[in-house]
Design a protein around this motif. Structure first.
Motif, mmCIF file in Angstrom:
data_model
loop_
_atom_site.group_PDB
_atom_site.id
_atom_site.type_symbol
_atom_site.label_atom_id
_atom_site.label_comp_id
_atom_site.label_asym_id
_atom_site.label_seq_id
_atom_site.Cartn_x
_atom_site.Cartn_y
_atom_site.Cartn_z
ATOM 1 N N LEU A 19 -1.406 -4.112 -2.398
ATOM 2 C CA LEU A 19 -0.834 -2.883 -2.957
ATOM 3 C C LEU A 19 -0.304 -1.973 -1.851
ATOM 4 O O LEU A 19 0.801 -1.431 -1.955
ATOM 5 C CB LEU A 19 -1.878 -2.157 -3.797
ATOM 6 N N HIS A 23 3.839 -1.014 -0.832
ATOM 7 C CA HIS A 23 4.399 0.310 -0.554
ATOM 8 C C HIS A 23 5.006 0.369 0.846
ATOM 9 O O HIS A 23 6.086 0.933 1.041
ATOM 10 C CB HIS A 23 3.322 1.389 -0.678
ATOM 11 N N GLU A 26 8.446 -1.153 1.201
ATOM 12 C CA GLU A 26 9.521 -0.386 0.565
ATOM 13 C C GLU A 26 10.053 0.735 1.457
ATOM 14 O O GLU A 26 11.116 1.289 1.181
ATOM 15 C CB GLU A 26 9.008 0.257 -0.727
ATOM 16 N N LYS A 30 13.334 3.131 0.782
ATOM 17 C CA LYS A 30 13.091 4.428 0.149
ATOM 18 C C LYS A 30 13.585 5.580 1.011
ATOM 19 O O LYS A 30 13.897 6.649 0.492
ATOM 20 C CB LYS A 30 11.614 4.580 -0.187
ATOM 21 N N GLN A 42 9.597 7.451 -7.768
ATOM 22 C CA GLN A 42 8.200 7.618 -7.353
ATOM 23 C C GLN A 42 7.176 7.506 -8.493
ATOM 24 O O GLN A 42 6.182 6.809 -8.342
ATOM 25 C CB GLN A 42 8.040 8.957 -6.620
ATOM 26 N N TYR A 45 5.105 4.044 -10.104
ATOM 27 C CA TYR A 45 3.987 3.311 -9.511
ATOM 28 C C TYR A 45 2.653 3.590 -10.190
ATOM 29 O O TYR A 45 1.784 2.728 -10.225
ATOM 30 C CB TYR A 45 3.826 3.676 -8.029
ATOM 31 N N TYR A 46 2.458 4.776 -10.675
ATOM 32 C CA TYR A 46 1.118 5.236 -10.991
ATOM 33 C C TYR A 46 0.383 4.491 -12.101
ATOM 34 O O TYR A 46 -0.790 4.166 -11.915
ATOM 35 C CB TYR A 46 1.151 6.751 -11.235
ATOM 36 N N PHE A 49 -0.494 0.813 -10.564
ATOM 37 C CA PHE A 49 -1.252 0.853 -9.319
ATOM 38 C C PHE A 49 -2.626 1.483 -9.514
ATOM 39 O O PHE A 49 -3.524 1.242 -8.727
ATOM 40 C CB PHE A 49 -0.463 1.592 -8.228
ATOM 41 N N ASN A 101 0.149 12.973 -4.418
ATOM 42 C CA ASN A 101 0.457 12.385 -5.720
ATOM 43 C C ASN A 101 0.724 13.441 -6.789
ATOM 44 O O ASN A 101 1.596 13.261 -7.636
ATOM 45 C CB ASN A 101 -0.678 11.467 -6.170
ATOM 46 N N SER A 114 -5.212 6.694 -15.787
ATOM 47 C CA SER A 114 -4.264 7.211 -14.795
ATOM 48 C C SER A 114 -4.285 8.734 -14.765
ATOM 49 O O SER A 114 -4.317 9.344 -13.695
ATOM 50 C CB SER A 114 -2.841 6.740 -15.102
ATOM 51 N N GLU A 143 4.649 8.004 2.406
ATOM 52 C CA GLU A 143 5.105 6.709 2.903
ATOM 53 C C GLU A 143 4.313 6.283 4.136
ATOM 54 O O GLU A 143 3.877 5.140 4.242
ATOM 55 C CB GLU A 143 6.602 6.742 3.207
ATOM 56 N N HIS A 146 0.803 5.016 3.457
ATOM 57 C CA HIS A 146 0.720 3.639 2.970
ATOM 58 C C HIS A 146 0.930 2.620 4.087
ATOM 59 O O HIS A 146 0.381 1.517 4.032
ATOM 60 C CB HIS A 146 1.686 3.415 1.813
#
Length: 167
Positions: A19, A23, A26, A30, A42, A45-46, A49, A101, A114, A143, A146
């Protein structure tokens, strides 16, 4: 039973690493997105993931169990190092990633697991006063966190596999 625990631990750590690695890979693409494109991409993903992300704390639990049931010196220390690396990756999530987030999700209402997870703020970082930074500051922090997490979880996986094959 010990071998089953090893296999479960390797699988959980591999999922956690995958996972973060997804990220991290990417990142170059991105960086080319405009603000509107990035903000549109964005939140996708939530939901998924969140469920995959459960592998990380489960992996930590499996590594704790494996560390305390490993008897040989070399596999013990390698497993302990894998545990430390995965804990460090998890800490990076809570310190660097999770507070950001809420910025990405401010216009979205997540439901179920979530929603509960992403509304949580155990470090009380979301309610820091002042104006929010520019979106680029959040993007770069998210970014980079990750990339750090991918390196740490990859290290954890490598150490665990070496410990497993050497036991």
């Amino acid at each position: 039973m010990f071998q089953v625990l090893q296999i479960v631990a390797v699988l959980l750590v591999a999922i956690a690493m995958a996972l973060s690695l997804a990220h991290a890979l990417e990142y170059p693409g991105k960086l080319r997105l405009t603000k509107q494109e990035y903000l549109a991409v964005q939140p996708i993903y939530y939901p998924g993931f969140t469920f995959g992300g459960a592998a990380e704390p489960l992996g930590i639990i499996a590594l704790i169990m494996l560390t305390f049931t490993t008897s040989a010196a070399t596999p013990f220390w390698l497993t302990a190092a894998a545990l430390i690396a995965l804990i460090a990756a998890h800490a990076v999530y809570w310190v660097m990633t999770h507070p950001v987030n809420n910025f990405w999700l401010r216009d979205f209402e997540l439901k179920g697991a979530s929603g509960v997870f992403f509304r949580s703020d155990p470090l009380r970082r979301i309610s820091e006063g002042g104006a929010p930074p520019d979106w680029i500051v959040y993007r770069d922090r998210w970014e980079r966190s990750h990339i750090i997490r991918a390196v740490l979880s990859f290290l954890s996986l490598v150490l665990l596999v070496i410990a497993t094959v050497s036991s």
